[in-house]
Design a protein around this motif. Structure first.
Motif, PDB file in Angstrom:
ATOM      1  N   GLN A  82       0.826  -1.210   0.000  1.00 38.30           N
ATOM      2  CA  GLN A  82       0.000   0.000   0.000  1.00 38.30           C
ATOM      3  C   GLN A  82       0.864   1.266   0.000  1.00 38.30           C
ATOM      4  O   GLN A  82       0.536   2.243  -0.674  1.00 38.30           O
ATOM      5  CB  GLN A  82      -0.947  -0.001   1.203  1.00 38.30           C
ATOM      6  N   ILE A  83       1.957   1.239   0.754  1.00 31.81           N
ATOM      7  CA  ILE A  83       2.867   2.404   0.783  1.00 31.81           C
ATOM      8  C   ILE A  83       3.548   2.571  -0.577  1.00 31.81           C
ATOM      9  O   ILE A  83       3.747   3.694  -1.044  1.00 31.81           O
ATOM     10  CB  ILE A  83       3.899   2.259   1.924  1.00 31.81           C
ATOM     11  N   ALA A  84       3.888   1.447  -1.222  1.00 29.00           N
ATOM     12  CA  ALA A  84       4.497   1.521  -2.558  1.00 29.00           C
ATOM     13  C   ALA A  84       3.554   2.235  -3.538  1.00 29.00           C
ATOM     14  O   ALA A  84       3.992   3.024  -4.380  1.00 29.00           O
ATOM     15  CB  ALA A  84       4.833   0.121  -3.065  1.00 29.00           C
ATOM     16  N   ILE A  85       2.265   1.965  -3.387  1.00 24.43           N
ATOM     17  CA  ILE A  85       1.270   2.607  -4.249  1.00 24.43           C
ATOM     18  C   ILE A  85       1.106   4.081  -3.875  1.00 24.43           C
ATOM     19  O   ILE A  85       1.208   4.974  -4.734  1.00 24.43           O
ATOM     20  CB  ILE A  85      -0.095   1.881  -4.133  1.00 24.43           C
ATOM     21  N   SER A  86       0.861   4.340  -2.598  1.00 23.12           N
ATOM     22  CA  SER A  86       0.463   5.691  -2.184  1.00 23.12           C
ATOM     23  C   SER A  86       1.634   6.671  -2.085  1.00 23.12           C
ATOM     24  O   SER A  86       1.488   7.849  -2.406  1.00 23.12           O
ATOM     25  CB  SER A  86      -0.286   5.649  -0.855  1.00 23.12           C
ATOM     26  N   SER A 142       2.634   1.263  -9.762  1.00 21.30           N
ATOM     27  CA  SER A 142       1.376   0.714 -10.272  1.00 21.30           C
ATOM     28  C   SER A 142       1.573  -0.632 -10.965  1.00 21.30           C
ATOM     29  O   SER A 142       0.600  -1.282 -11.334  1.00 21.30           O
ATOM     30  CB  SER A 142       0.720   1.702 -11.235  1.00 21.30           C
ATOM     31  N   ASP A 143       2.821  -1.049 -11.148  1.00 16.69           N
ATOM     32  CA  ASP A 143       3.107  -2.317 -11.819  1.00 16.69           C
ATOM     33  C   ASP A 143       2.631  -3.481 -10.944  1.00 16.69           C
ATOM     34  O   ASP A 143       3.116  -3.668  -9.826  1.00 16.69           O
ATOM     35  CB  ASP A 143       4.615  -2.413 -12.073  1.00 16.69           C
ATOM     36  N   SER A 144       1.697  -4.262 -11.451  1.00 18.38           N
ATOM     37  CA  SER A 144       1.081  -5.325 -10.642  1.00 18.38           C
ATOM     38  C   SER A 144       2.080  -6.417 -10.264  1.00 18.38           C
ATOM     39  O   SER A 144       1.954  -7.025  -9.194  1.00 18.38           O
ATOM     40  CB  SER A 144      -0.117  -5.935 -11.381  1.00 18.38           C
ATOM     41  N   GLU A 145       3.074  -6.663 -11.098  1.00 22.12           N
ATOM     42  CA  GLU A 145       4.082  -7.692 -10.770  1.00 22.12           C
ATOM     43  C   GLU A 145       4.943  -7.249  -9.592  1.00 22.12           C
ATOM     44  O   GLU A 145       5.231  -8.033  -8.691  1.00 22.12           O
ATOM     45  CB  GLU A 145       4.969  -7.978 -11.986  1.00 22.12           C
ATOM     46  N   ILE A 146       5.364  -5.998  -9.609  1.00 21.34           N
ATOM     47  CA  ILE A 146       6.173  -5.458  -8.510  1.00 21.34           C
ATOM     48  C   ILE A 146       5.354  -5.460  -7.221  1.00 21.34           C
ATOM     49  O   ILE A 146       5.829  -5.888  -6.159  1.00 21.34           O
ATOM     50  CB  ILE A 146       6.668  -4.030  -8.835  1.00 21.34           C
ATOM     51  N   LEU A 147       4.108  -5.022  -7.314  1.00 19.94           N
ATOM     52  CA  LEU A 147       3.247  -4.960  -6.123  1.00 19.94           C
ATOM     53  C   LEU A 147       2.995  -6.350  -5.553  1.00 19.94           C
ATOM     54  O   LEU A 147       2.985  -6.538  -4.334  1.00 19.94           O
ATOM     55  CB  LEU A 147       1.935  -4.252  -6.461  1.00 19.94           C
TER      56      LEU A 147
END
Length: 195
Positions: free
Chosen positions: A98-102, A107-112
């Protein structure tokens, strides 16, 4: 995906973020995992820079101590397993996503995905998930050498999956506090693949 300049600016941003929260040891661990994940990923990933990014961000939720993680997860609407409620340390992988997103606009789904399961892995894992999981176990964040390291590195000579299986088997037999359902599912899936 990201050229070195962007990756370098992300590293600076992570440094600044963790330094602001007095988590500089976590920053050093994140850089170590990111660099090692990149090395592991060079041979099997189309874009090993994704492994470096996931490694850099995997523990950014260290800004929240264990006793705050349930409340933070609830505020963010993150679904929690009973095992995570019993042992809130594990929640950090979901919080880091969540922190990576916010905070870092990832936004890369593989990284997330790799960030979100770096502690437990999970069934249906990707190569990137596996790379970051194994890198985090080899470049652990405790003092000294991990007790499983020698066996894990021998298993890594066979494959990343052998290394992941070795690690999970080791902790299952050495006093793991709770068995997260993702960890158990990954263990069964890898066992089916390699045996």
């Amino acid at each position: 995906m990201m050229e070195n300049a962007k990756s370098g600016s992300l590293q600076k941003a992570v440094n600044h973020f963790l330094e602001q929260h007095q988590c500089i040891e976590t920053y050093n661990h994140c850089v170590s995992v990111g660099d090692y994940a990149y090395q592991l990923g060079e041979h099997i990933l189309n874009d090993p820079s994704k492994a470096r990014i996931a490694g850099l961000l995997h523990d950014v939720s260290a800004i929240y101590p264990d006793n705050q993680r349930i409340n933070v997860a609830n505020k963010l609407g993150i679904q929690l397993y009973k095992e995570e409620l019993e042992f809130p340390m594990i929640i950090h992988q979901k919080l880091s996503k969540q922190i990576a997103i916010s905070e870092f606009n990832i936004s890369d789904s593989e990284i997330l995905s790799a960030i979100e399961c770096h502690t437990t892995l999970r069934a249906g894992y990707s190569d990137l998930d596996l790379v970051v999981f194994v890198a985090d176990k080899i470049k652990w964040d405790q003092v000294g050498e991990p007790p499983y390291l020698e066996g894990l590195l021998k298993a890594l000579d066979q494959s990343l999956e052998h290394a992941a299986y070795y690690y999970i088997d080791f902790i299952l037999n050495n006093g793991i506090k709770v068995i997260h359902p993702w960890l158990w599912d990954a263990y069964l899936e890898i066992g089916d693949k390699i045996f």
